[in-house]
Design a protein around this motif. Structure first.
Motif, mmCIF file in Angstrom:
data_model
loop_
_atom_site.group_PDB
_atom_site.id
_atom_site.type_symbol
_atom_site.label_atom_id
_atom_site.label_comp_id
_atom_site.label_asym_id
_atom_site.label_seq_id
_atom_site.Cartn_x
_atom_site.Cartn_y
_atom_site.Cartn_z
ATOM 1 N N PRO A 259 0.832 -1.213 0.000
ATOM 2 C CA PRO A 259 0.000 0.000 0.000
ATOM 3 C C PRO A 259 0.864 1.260 0.000
ATOM 4 O O PRO A 259 1.925 1.310 0.627
ATOM 5 C CB PRO A 259 -0.810 -0.131 1.299
ATOM 6 C CG PRO A 259 -0.808 -1.586 1.595
ATOM 7 C CD PRO A 259 0.491 -2.118 1.122
ATOM 8 N N LEU A 260 0.369 2.277 -0.680
ATOM 9 C CA LEU A 260 1.139 3.509 -0.826
ATOM 10 C C LEU A 260 1.357 4.190 0.517
ATOM 11 O O LEU A 260 2.445 4.703 0.801
ATOM 12 C CB LEU A 260 0.412 4.460 -1.789
ATOM 13 C CG LEU A 260 1.255 5.568 -2.424
ATOM 14 C CD1 LEU A 260 2.319 4.977 -3.321
ATOM 15 C CD2 LEU A 260 0.360 6.502 -3.232
ATOM 16 N N ASN A 261 0.333 4.175 1.383
ATOM 17 C CA ASN A 261 0.450 4.909 2.639
ATOM 18 C C ASN A 261 1.480 4.269 3.575
ATOM 19 O O ASN A 261 2.180 4.973 4.316
ATOM 20 C CB ASN A 261 -0.904 5.009 3.331
ATOM 21 C CG ASN A 261 -1.502 3.630 3.594
ATOM 22 O OD1 ASN A 261 -1.003 2.630 3.085
ATOM 23 N ND2 ASN A 261 -2.565 3.577 4.378
ATOM 24 N N SER A 262 1.599 2.937 3.578
ATOM 25 C CA SER A 262 2.575 2.292 4.469
ATOM 26 C C SER A 262 4.006 2.629 4.048
ATOM 27 O O SER A 262 4.863 2.922 4.886
ATOM 28 C CB SER A 262 2.370 0.776 4.476
ATOM 29 O OG SER A 262 2.592 0.235 3.172
ATOM 30 N N ILE A 263 4.264 2.578 2.744
ATOM 31 C CA ILE A 263 5.604 2.936 2.267
ATOM 32 C C ILE A 263 5.872 4.418 2.491
ATOM 33 O O ILE A 263 6.992 4.830 2.822
ATOM 34 C CB ILE A 263 5.765 2.589 0.774
ATOM 35 C CG1 ILE A 263 5.463 1.097 0.552
ATOM 36 C CG2 ILE A 263 7.168 2.913 0.291
ATOM 37 C CD1 ILE A 263 6.375 0.178 1.334
ATOM 38 N N TYR A 264 4.837 5.212 2.336
ATOM 39 C CA TYR A 264 4.966 6.655 2.584
ATOM 40 C C TYR A 264 5.422 6.917 4.014
ATOM 41 O O TYR A 264 6.363 7.679 4.265
ATOM 42 C CB TYR A 264 3.629 7.331 2.292
ATOM 43 C CG TYR A 264 3.518 8.757 2.797
ATOM 44 C CD1 TYR A 264 4.129 9.796 2.104
ATOM 45 C CD2 TYR A 264 2.805 9.057 3.949
ATOM 46 C CE1 TYR A 264 4.033 11.101 2.564
ATOM 47 C CE2 TYR A 264 2.703 10.348 4.411
ATOM 48 C CZ TYR A 264 3.315 11.368 3.718
ATOM 49 O OH TYR A 264 3.215 12.658 4.171
ATOM 50 N N GLN A 265 4.762 6.290 4.983
ATOM 51 C CA GLN A 265 5.128 6.496 6.374
ATOM 52 C C GLN A 265 6.529 5.969 6.663
ATOM 53 O O GLN A 265 7.319 6.602 7.386
ATOM 54 C CB GLN A 265 4.102 5.801 7.286
ATOM 55 C CG GLN A 265 2.711 6.407 7.245
ATOM 56 C CD GLN A 265 2.694 7.841 7.749
ATOM 57 O OE1 GLN A 265 3.573 8.228 8.534
ATOM 58 N NE2 GLN A 265 1.719 8.624 7.308
ATOM 59 N N THR A 266 6.867 4.814 6.090
ATOM 60 C CA THR A 266 8.183 4.235 6.338
ATOM 61 C C THR A 266 9.304 5.131 5.816
ATOM 62 O O THR A 266 10.266 5.454 6.527
ATOM 63 C CB THR A 266 8.292 2.847 5.681
ATOM 64 O OG1 THR A 266 7.282 1.989 6.226
ATOM 65 C CG2 THR A 266 9.669 2.231 5.936
#
Length: 368
Positions: free
Chosen positions: A146-153
């Motif tokens: 998911p885009l949001n998980s990689i974004y946060q990482t």
């Protein structure tokens, strides 16, 4: 809001201030880029690095014509107006909240599937992509998330990287301070040694004047060589610090990017720059005791004793005219003749006063 927006307009580019916003001594504000452009146009002959003027200079405020004098850091030495930047942030957030439906239309679209939004991240290729690319396109065999998980990482990793660079900046600033202190110590030691040399030579007369000048020149050469080396290191560390400061500013601006896909598109090259800037193995270190100049300590006890032994010759009157050319003066002001035994003493004096070994043979090695 319109009246507030007018107060946030830069008088140079006539656009809303872009970060960072610098505050001039006259309390007027400018975009740093605009201030740098004015500075370059007012100081066209000053040296530049990377397109930015970094040495001291001056220019006039475009709002009140007040003369602004800058230090050696140039425009980067001006303080940032965090209050104005915070106001701009709040204004933009208010504007974004009012136009949120329009922002949805601005979400990046897939280059291959123009009707599909970028909503997943390909872990195999390290790029954001769309669902159609995963199902039917070039990423169908890739691992995605998911885009949001990689974004946060990645946002967390970038924050950690910036924090690490802040620590590195503090460490390098400490090294620069030590180098500057080393310069001052070398100057003090060089001045003290020159004073000692002059004090010793004051007890001697004209026959030692040439040697005194040569020894002073060697102390000066040693001091200048070491100072040039230390100043060169100071410039290298200063350049590295300035590079990391620019990367930090870029990273800070990237952290403020609200759009995840845009953030991820620019994060990868930024990580590479942070890794390269964090490597300081190419910067040299000064060996302990490099600032010492004790090699030039001088003692003339034996030489003064040799000069005091010079005296008039005890020749007959018939030989008086032949000996007129050999008449000399000792250190205590007594007249004397350089007899054969005293000539040996002067020879020993000259051997004692031979110049030290070449500077290149004594330059301490530096460790990387």
């Amino acid at each position: 809001m319109d009246s507030l927006e007018k107060q946030l307009i830069c008088p140079i580019c006539l656009e809303m201030f872009t970060k960072p916003v610098v505050i001039l001594p006259c309390q007027h504000n400018l975009c740093r880029k605009c201030a740098n452009d004015i500075f370059q146009s007012s100081n066209p002959y000053l040296p530049t690095r990377g397109g930015s003027v970094t040495s001291g200079g001056r220019f006039r405020c475009p709002s009140c014509r007040h003369e602004v004098v800058l230090d050696r850091h140039g425009v980067y030495g001006l303080q940032r107006n965090l209050l104005v930047e915070n106001i701009i942030d709040m204004y933009k957030q208010e504007y974004i909240s009012r136009s949120s439906p329009e922002r949805k239309d601005d979400q990046p679209m897939c280059e291959i599937h123009e009707d599909e939004k970028i909503n997943i991240y390909c872990l195999t290729c390290s790029v954001p992509t769309c669902s159609m690319c995963k199902v039917f396109g070039s990423h169908k065999d890739c691992e995605v998330a998911p885009l949001n998980s990689i974004y946060q990482t990645q946002k967390t990793e970038l924050t950690d990287g910036i924090s690490m660079m802040v620590g590195n900046n503090d460490r390098i600033q400490g090294i620069i301070s030590q180098l500057e202190e080393t310069c001052r110590t070398i100057e003090e030691n060089g001045s003290r040694q020159k004073s000692n040399v002059c004090e010793k030579f004051d007890h001697l007369y004209t026959i030692l004047e040439d040697r005194k000048r040569e020894m002073n020149l060697k102390v000066n050469a040693e001091q200048e060589e070491k100072l040039n080396y230390i100043r060169g290191l100071t410039r290298k560390y200063g350049d590295h610090l300035e590079t990391m400061t620019k990367i930090m500013e870029t990273g800070t601006q990237t952290l403020e990017e609200p759009e995840m896909a845009v953030f991820l598109q620019s994060s990868k090259p930024l990580f590479q720059k942070i890794a390269e800037a964090s490597n300081t193995s190419h910067l040299e270190r000064v060996e302990r005791g490099y600032e010492n100049t004790d090699l030039y300590s001088v003692s003339f006890k034996k030489e003064c004793m040799a000069l005091r032994n010079i005296d008039f010759a005890r020749d007959d009157d018939d030989d008086e005219e032949e000996d007129e050319d050999d008449v000399g003066i000792d250190v205590d002001g007594r007249a004397g003749q350089t007899a054969s035994g005293d000539a040996d003493s002067l020879g020993q004096l000259n051997e004692t006063l031979l110049p030290p070994q070449p500077l290149s043979a004594r330059t301490p090695a530096t460790s990387s």
